[in-house]
Write an enzyme that holds these catalytic residues in place. Structure first.
Site, mmCIF file in Angstrom:
data_model
loop_
_atom_site.group_PDB
_atom_site.id
_atom_site.type_symbol
_atom_site.label_atom_id
_atom_site.label_comp_id
_atom_site.label_asym_id
_atom_site.label_seq_id
_atom_site.Cartn_x
_atom_site.Cartn_y
_atom_site.Cartn_z
ATOM 1 N N ARG A 187 -46.524 -15.324 30.522
ATOM 2 C CA ARG A 187 -46.859 -16.712 30.190
ATOM 3 C C ARG A 187 -48.202 -16.837 29.472
ATOM 4 O O ARG A 187 -48.574 -17.926 29.030
ATOM 5 C CB ARG A 187 -46.909 -17.560 31.464
ATOM 6 C CG ARG A 187 -45.625 -17.560 32.245
ATOM 7 C CD ARG A 187 -45.764 -18.404 33.477
ATOM 8 N NE ARG A 187 -45.939 -19.799 33.134
ATOM 9 C CZ ARG A 187 -44.956 -20.649 32.903
ATOM 10 N NH1 ARG A 187 -43.704 -20.245 32.996
ATOM 11 N NH2 ARG A 187 -45.207 -21.906 32.592
ATOM 12 N N HIS B 20 -34.212 -16.927 -7.009
ATOM 13 C CA HIS B 20 -34.861 -18.218 -7.262
ATOM 14 C C HIS B 20 -36.347 -18.170 -6.917
ATOM 15 O O HIS B 20 -36.962 -19.221 -6.728
ATOM 16 C CB HIS B 20 -34.148 -19.320 -6.478
ATOM 17 C CG HIS B 20 -32.722 -19.489 -6.887
ATOM 18 N ND1 HIS B 20 -32.351 -19.961 -8.122
ATOM 19 C CD2 HIS B 20 -31.568 -19.174 -6.243
ATOM 20 C CE1 HIS B 20 -31.024 -19.964 -8.215
ATOM 21 N NE2 HIS B 20 -30.530 -19.481 -7.084
ATOM 22 N N GLU C 179 -33.891 -13.705 12.345
ATOM 23 C CA GLU C 179 -34.304 -13.202 13.659
ATOM 24 C C GLU C 179 -34.943 -11.817 13.516
ATOM 25 O O GLU C 179 -35.947 -11.518 14.175
ATOM 26 C CB GLU C 179 -33.078 -13.181 14.591
ATOM 27 C CG GLU C 179 -33.294 -12.617 15.973
ATOM 28 C CD GLU C 179 -34.381 -13.296 16.787
ATOM 29 O OE1 GLU C 179 -34.876 -14.365 16.403
ATOM 30 O OE2 GLU C 179 -34.766 -12.724 17.819
ATOM 31 N N ASN D 140 -52.073 -25.341 34.221
ATOM 32 C CA ASN D 140 -51.234 -24.965 33.079
ATOM 33 C C ASN D 140 -50.847 -26.267 32.402
ATOM 34 O O ASN D 140 -50.424 -27.202 33.066
ATOM 35 C CB ASN D 140 -50.002 -24.225 33.624
ATOM 36 C CG ASN D 140 -48.891 -24.086 32.604
ATOM 37 O OD1 ASN D 140 -49.152 -23.973 31.417
ATOM 38 N ND2 ASN D 140 -47.653 -24.097 33.064
ATOM 39 N N GLY D 141 -51.002 -26.344 31.070
ATOM 40 C CA GLY D 141 -50.628 -27.570 30.361
ATOM 41 C C GLY D 141 -51.753 -28.061 29.474
ATOM 42 O O GLY D 141 -52.715 -27.331 29.207
ATOM 43 N N LYS E 81 -44.865 -15.874 26.349
ATOM 44 C CA LYS E 81 -43.408 -15.919 26.470
ATOM 45 C C LYS E 81 -42.903 -17.348 26.570
ATOM 46 O O LYS E 81 -41.933 -17.723 25.938
ATOM 47 C CB LYS E 81 -42.995 -15.129 27.713
ATOM 48 C CG LYS E 81 -41.509 -15.082 27.964
ATOM 49 C CD LYS E 81 -40.859 -14.123 27.016
ATOM 50 C CE LYS E 81 -39.355 -14.057 27.193
ATOM 51 N NZ LYS E 81 -38.742 -13.520 25.968
ATOM 52 N N LYS F 125 -38.741 -10.866 14.641
ATOM 53 C CA LYS F 125 -39.060 -9.753 15.549
ATOM 54 C C LYS F 125 -40.132 -8.862 14.943
ATOM 55 O O LYS F 125 -41.077 -8.471 15.607
ATOM 56 C CB LYS F 125 -37.825 -8.889 15.844
ATOM 57 C CG LYS F 125 -36.756 -9.457 16.724
ATOM 58 C CD LYS F 125 -37.144 -9.621 18.177
ATOM 59 C CE LYS F 125 -37.798 -10.943 18.419
ATOM 60 N NZ LYS F 125 -36.973 -12.051 18.760
ATOM 61 N N TRP G 154 -53.314 -18.589 28.476
ATOM 62 C CA TRP G 154 -53.024 -18.566 27.046
ATOM 63 C C TRP G 154 -53.801 -19.745 26.492
ATOM 64 O O TRP G 154 -53.479 -20.904 26.754
ATOM 65 C CB TRP G 154 -51.530 -18.737 26.787
ATOM 66 C CG TRP G 154 -51.157 -18.611 25.352
ATOM 67 C CD1 TRP G 154 -50.949 -17.456 24.655
ATOM 68 C CD2 TRP G 154 -50.919 -19.677 24.434
ATOM 69 N NE1 TRP G 154 -50.615 -17.751 23.355
ATOM 70 C CE2 TRP G 154 -50.586 -19.099 23.193
ATOM 71 C CE3 TRP G 154 -50.963 -21.075 24.526
ATOM 72 C CZ2 TRP G 154 -50.291 -19.858 22.058
ATOM 73 C CZ3 TRP G 154 -50.671 -21.828 23.405
ATOM 74 C CH2 TRP G 154 -50.332 -21.218 22.191
ATOM 75 N N CYS H 203 -49.672 -20.303 30.284
ATOM 76 C CA CYS H 203 -50.537 -19.983 31.408
ATOM 77 C C CYS H 203 -49.652 -19.856 32.648
ATOM 78 O O CYS H 203 -48.626 -20.525 32.755
ATOM 79 C CB CYS H 203 -51.613 -21.012 31.707
ATOM 80 S SG CYS H 203 -52.683 -21.381 30.316
ATOM 81 N N GLU I 253 -43.587 -10.596 14.755
ATOM 82 C CA GLU I 253 -44.103 -10.914 16.084
ATOM 83 C C GLU I 253 -44.716 -9.703 16.781
ATOM 84 O O GLU I 253 -45.774 -9.810 17.401
ATOM 85 C CB GLU I 253 -42.898 -11.440 16.875
ATOM 86 C CG GLU I 253 -43.156 -11.949 18.235
ATOM 87 C CD GLU I 253 -41.877 -12.494 18.867
ATOM 88 O OE1 GLU I 253 -40.765 -12.107 18.450
ATOM 89 O OE2 GLU I 253 -41.996 -13.300 19.790
HETATM 90 O O1 M6R Z 1 -37.690 -20.148 26.007
HETATM 91 P P1 M6R Z 1 -37.250 -20.585 24.645
HETATM 92 O O2 M6R Z 1 -35.989 -19.930 24.189
HETATM 93 O O3 M6R Z 1 -37.166 -22.079 24.519
HETATM 94 O O4 M6R Z 1 -38.412 -20.100 23.669
HETATM 95 C C1 M6R Z 1 -38.425 -20.484 22.322
HETATM 96 C C2 M6R Z 1 -39.348 -19.606 21.525
HETATM 97 O O5 M6R Z 1 -40.669 -19.735 21.950
HETATM 98 C C3 M6R Z 1 -38.961 -18.129 21.627
HETATM 99 O O6 M6R Z 1 -37.627 -17.944 21.276
HETATM 100 C C4 M6R Z 1 -39.830 -17.249 20.706
HETATM 101 O O7 M6R Z 1 -39.606 -17.580 19.372
HETATM 102 C C5 M6R Z 1 -39.497 -15.792 20.981
HETATM 103 N N1 M6R Z 1 -40.439 -15.260 21.901
HETATM 104 C C6 M6R Z 1 -39.479 -14.947 19.770
HETATM 105 O O8 M6R Z 1 -39.123 -13.640 20.080
#
Ligand code: M6R
Length: 610
Positions: A27, A505, A482, A99-100, A605, A486, A74, A2, A489
Site C-alpha cells: 500500500r 499517423h 497492458e 490513510n487518505g 498497490k 508493465k 505513500w 498507506c 511500471e
Molecule cells: O485495484 P485496482 O484494480 O482498482 O487498481 C487500479 C490500478 O491502480 C492498477 O491496476 C495499476 O494500474 C496496476 N498496479 C498496474 O500494474
C-alpha cells in the site's frame, strides 16, 4: 494508500505491528513508523524507506508496549522524510496514523495555528492529531474527541488514535478508506487490510463509512456516523497467512505470473456447468438485470481499465451490445449521459481504488439500470456497494504490477459477456463453444509460461534501451497497452502502446534501432493488416520482437525476432494468453536493470486517494 496497523494486547505489540506493516507494504513503502504506549509515555520510531529500515531502527533502539499504532506511507502531502512519516504526535499527548487525504487541511491548519498548535510536518495528518488533542483538552474522552474531530474533516480517512490520557484503548475512524477490525483472544487489532493480521486472527469486522470503533484488549465497540452503537458482521477469512508469502520465487510478481493457470481455473470453477454459464453466480438479482440490459458502460483504472478495453470486444462482438469503456478519474467529473437500460460495470483488483469507487457511487445516483463489480477482494467497498458482482479468484496479489488480477478479470468479463449474449440471442451451441474455449485457457497459459527461457534472452535487448513501442490490433491492442504499462511500471523504460494501424499517423517517426518494437500477432482476421504494419517498422530500421501464432505466417528475419506462441489460440482466448509473455518480458527486463520489481518507485498497490 498507506497502510495502518494497530493492536491492543497484554503482551508487547511491536512484533505484531511490524509484521502487519510488512504485509501492508504493497500500500506504500516510502517511510514507516510505529508508536507504543509504555506506561504513560508515547515512544515512537520512524524511518524513511521500507519496513526493514524501521525494523533495524527498533533493533537499534528497542521499544515495547501493549498498545500501539503503526504506518507505512505513500506520500501525498509532504516528501517522504522522517518528519513527515507517521505516527504524528500532538503535544506529546496523543499519536495518530492516517490513510487518505484531508481536503480542508489548509484551513484547519490556520485555525489550529491561531490556537497555538505547532506543526512539525508538511502532512495533512498532523491537522487531525491536533484537532483530536484540542477536543481532549476540552474535557472529552478519546472516543468523544475523535467523534467530534472527524466532523471537522472533509476528504477521506482511515485513522487510529492512541492517547496518553487513556492507556487502555485505541479509537479508529473510517471515511472512504478501508478499516478492518481483527478479533483475537484477549487482544484485538485494527488494519487497512485483513492481510496485515492473518498471522494473528481470521475473525474480522469491516467498518463502514462514518463508523468509529473503540478497541481495548477485551473488546470492540462500533458507532455509526450519528454516534449510535452498531453491530458489524463478523466474517471468517479463508485466506491463509502464507498465501501472502513469496515461497520459492524471487519476487511476488514472478510467483503471481506463475499462479495464473490456477487462478484462472479457480475463477472459472463452479461458474459453469455442462459448458453453460450459471447465471446465479452473479447474484440473485442478476438474471432480471441481464434481461433488461441494452448497453454497457465500463469504468476502471490502470490495468483494470485495460481489462475493460478487452471486454468491450467481448460485449460488442460477442453479445452485440454497445459498450463504452473509460478511466474512472475522467468519468467521475464529466457528467456522463446515461441511456435507458445501461449497465454500469466497475472493474478493480482491490475494490478500494478511490476513483473507481467514486465512479461507482456517482453511477448509483445517475439512473443506470444496475451496477456490477468485477473484483478480487470480497470484503471490498466496491463489492459491497454494487448490485451484482463476479469475484475474480486470483488470491492476494502483492506485487504492485498487476498480473494474475488482469487475466482473471478477463476471464470473469468473458463470462459476463457470455451471460449478456445469452439474453441477446446467442445460441446454446455458441455459448457452449465459448465456455469450452474459456475452460481451456489455463492449459494455454501453462504453455505460454514455458516460453520464459526464450523471453529471458529477449529481455537482454531491452535492458539498455530508454524507450519501447508495443503494437497490437483489435482485442490484442489493449494487451499491448497492458504490456507497455508493465514495462514502464517496473523497469522505468518509457513504453507506449499503439494500435498498429495508427503507427503511420505519427509514431513511426520515433522508430530507429534504439527503439525496440514489440508486437502481439494472433492469427485473427487482422493478422494480414498487422503484418503490413510490421513491415513499415522494419523498412525504417526498427527492431521487431513479435509474439506470433504458429499459423500467422510470420517468420524470423533480419531485424525481426519471432517467438512462437502455443497452437490453436481462439480469438476469445488470445488476449489472455498473449498477456503472459509480455508480463514475463517486463519482469526479466526489470530484473536485469536491477529495479525493485515488487515495489517500483513512486507507486503503491492500492490507490485509495484521488
Ligand atoms: O485495484 P485496482 O484494480 O482498482 O487498481 C487500479 C490500478 O491502480 C492498477 O491496476 C495499476 O494500474 C496496476 N498496479 C498496474 O500494474
Amino acid at each position: 494508500m498507506c497502510g495502518i496497523v494497530a493492536a491492543a494486547a497484554q503482551r508487547d505489540v511491536v512484533p505484531i505491528l511490524v509484521e502487519g506493516l510488512r504485509r501492508l507494504e504493497y500500500r506504500g513503502y516510502d517511510s514507516a513508523g510505529v508508536a507504543v504506549l509504555t506506561g504513560d509515555e508515547i515512544q515512537r520510531r520512524r524511518r524513511v524507506g521500507k519496513v526493514t529500515e524501521l525494523d533495524q531502527a527498533i533493533l537499534d533502539q528497542p521499544l515495547q508496549g501493549g498498545l500501539g499504532i503503526a504506518h507505512t506511507r505513500w506520500a501525498t502531502h509532504g516528501e517522504p522524510t522522517e518528519h513527515n512519516a507517521h505516527p504524528h504526535i500532538s503535544e506529546d499527548n496523543l499519536a495518530i496514523v492516517h490513510n487518505g487525504i484531508i481536503e480542508n487541511h489548509a484551513e484547519l491548519k490556520e485555525m489550529l495555528k491561531a490556537k497555538g498548535y505547532r506543526f512539525e510536518s508538511e502532512t495533512d495528518t498532523e491537522v487531525v492529531a491536533h484537532l483530536v488533542n484540542d477536543q481532549t483538552k476540552q474535557g472529552k474522552d478519546l472516543l468523544a474527541a475523535v467523534q467530534a474531530a472527524i466532523h471537522e474533516l472533509q476528504g477521506a480517512y482511515a485513522l487510529v488514535v492512541m492517547s496518553k490520557a487513556d492507556t487502555s484503548r485505541l479509537v479508529a475512524a473510517r471515511m472512504g478508506c478501508p478499516v478492518v477490525v481483527g478479533l483475537g483472544e484477549g487482544e484485538n487489532y485494527i488494519a487497512s487490510d485483513v492481510q496485515a493480521l492473518l498471522t494473528e486472527t481470521r475473525r474480522f469486522q469491516f467498518l463502514e463509512d462514518g463508523d468509529v470503533a473503540e478497541m481495548t484488549v477485551s473488546g470492540v465497540r462500533i458507532f455509526d456516523t450519528d454516534g449510535n452503537p452498531v453491530e458489524r458482521k463478523i466474517s471468517e477469512s479463508s485466506l491463509s497467512a502464507d498465501a501472502v508469502e513469496k515461497g520459492e520465487y524471487a519476487h511476488y510478481m514472478l510467483k503471481e505470473i506463475f499462479e495464473q493457470p490456477r487462478a484462472l481455473a479457480d475463477t472459472l470453477s463452479e461458474r459453469v456447468a455442462g459448458n453453460r454459464i450459471l447465471e446465479a453466480v452473479f447474484g440473485p438479482k442478476a438474471q432480471a438485470i441481464f434481461e433488461k440490459v441494452k448497453r454497457v458502460h465500463i469504468v476502471a483504472c490502470g490495468t483494470s481499465y485495460h481489462a475493460g478495453l478487452v471486454a468491450q470486444y467481448y460485449i460488442e462482438q460477442g453479445a452485440g451490445l454497445p459498450c463504452r469503456v473509460e478511466v474512472a478519474s475522467e468519468y467521475r467529473y464529466r457528467n456522463p449521459v446515461v441511456s435507458e437500460g445501461a449497465l454500469f460495470i466497475a472493474i478493480s483488483q482491490s475494490g478500494e481504488t478511490a476513483d473507481t469507487l467514486a465512479a461507482l457511487r456517482y453511477a448509483k445516483e445517475s439512473g443506470y439500470l444496475a451496477t456490477a463489480a468485477i473484483c478480487n477482494v470480497p470484503e471490498s467497498s466496491l463489492v459491497r456497494e454494487s448490485d451484482i458482482c463476479l469475484m475474480t479468484r486470483a488470491g492476494p496479489e502483492i506485487g504492485v504490477a498487476s498480473t494474475k488480477a488482469f487475466t482473471t478479470q478477463l476471464v470473469a468479463l468473458a463470462l459476463l459477456g457470455v451471460a449478456l449474449a445469452r439474453h441477446n440471442g446467442m445460441t446454446d451451441r455458441i455459448e457452449r463453444a465459448y465456455i469450452r474455449q474459456l475452460l481451456h485457457v489455463p492449459v494455454l497459459v501453462e504453455h505460454a509460461l514455458k516460453l520464459e527461457p526464450q523471453i529471458r534472452e529477449w529481455a537482454k535487448h531491452f535492458a539498455d534501451k530508454r524507450h519501447a513501442l508495443f503494437l497490437g490490433r483489435g482485442p490484442t491492442y489493449p494487451v499491448a497497452m497492458e504490456g507497455a504499462l508493465k514495462l514502464k511500471e517496473i523497469s522505468y523504460i518509457h513504453a507506449e502502446a499503439y494500435a498498429a494501424g495508427e503507427l503511420k499517423h505519427g509514431p513511426l517517426a520515433l522508430v530507429d534501432a534504439e527503439m525496440p518494437v514489440v508486437a502481439v500477432a494472433p492469427n485473427n482476421a487482422l493478422v494480414e493488416k498487422l503484418k503490413s504494419n510490421l513491415e513499415e517498422v522494419r523498412a525504417r530500421g526498427g527492431r521487431l520482437f513479435i509474439f506470433a501464432d504458429p499459423d500467422a505466417g510470420i517468420e524470423p528475419s533480419e531485424g525481426m525476432e519471432v517467438m512462437t506462441m502455443p497452437d490453436h489460440i481462439e480469438p476469445l482466448q488470445a488476449p489472455l494468453v498473449y498477456t503472459v509473455p509480455l508480463q514475463l518480458l517486463s519482469y526479466h527486463v526489470a530484473l536485469i536493470r536491477g529495479t525493485d520489481v515488487d515495489q517500483p518507485r513512486n507507486l503503491a498497490k492500492s490507490v485509495t486517494v484521488e
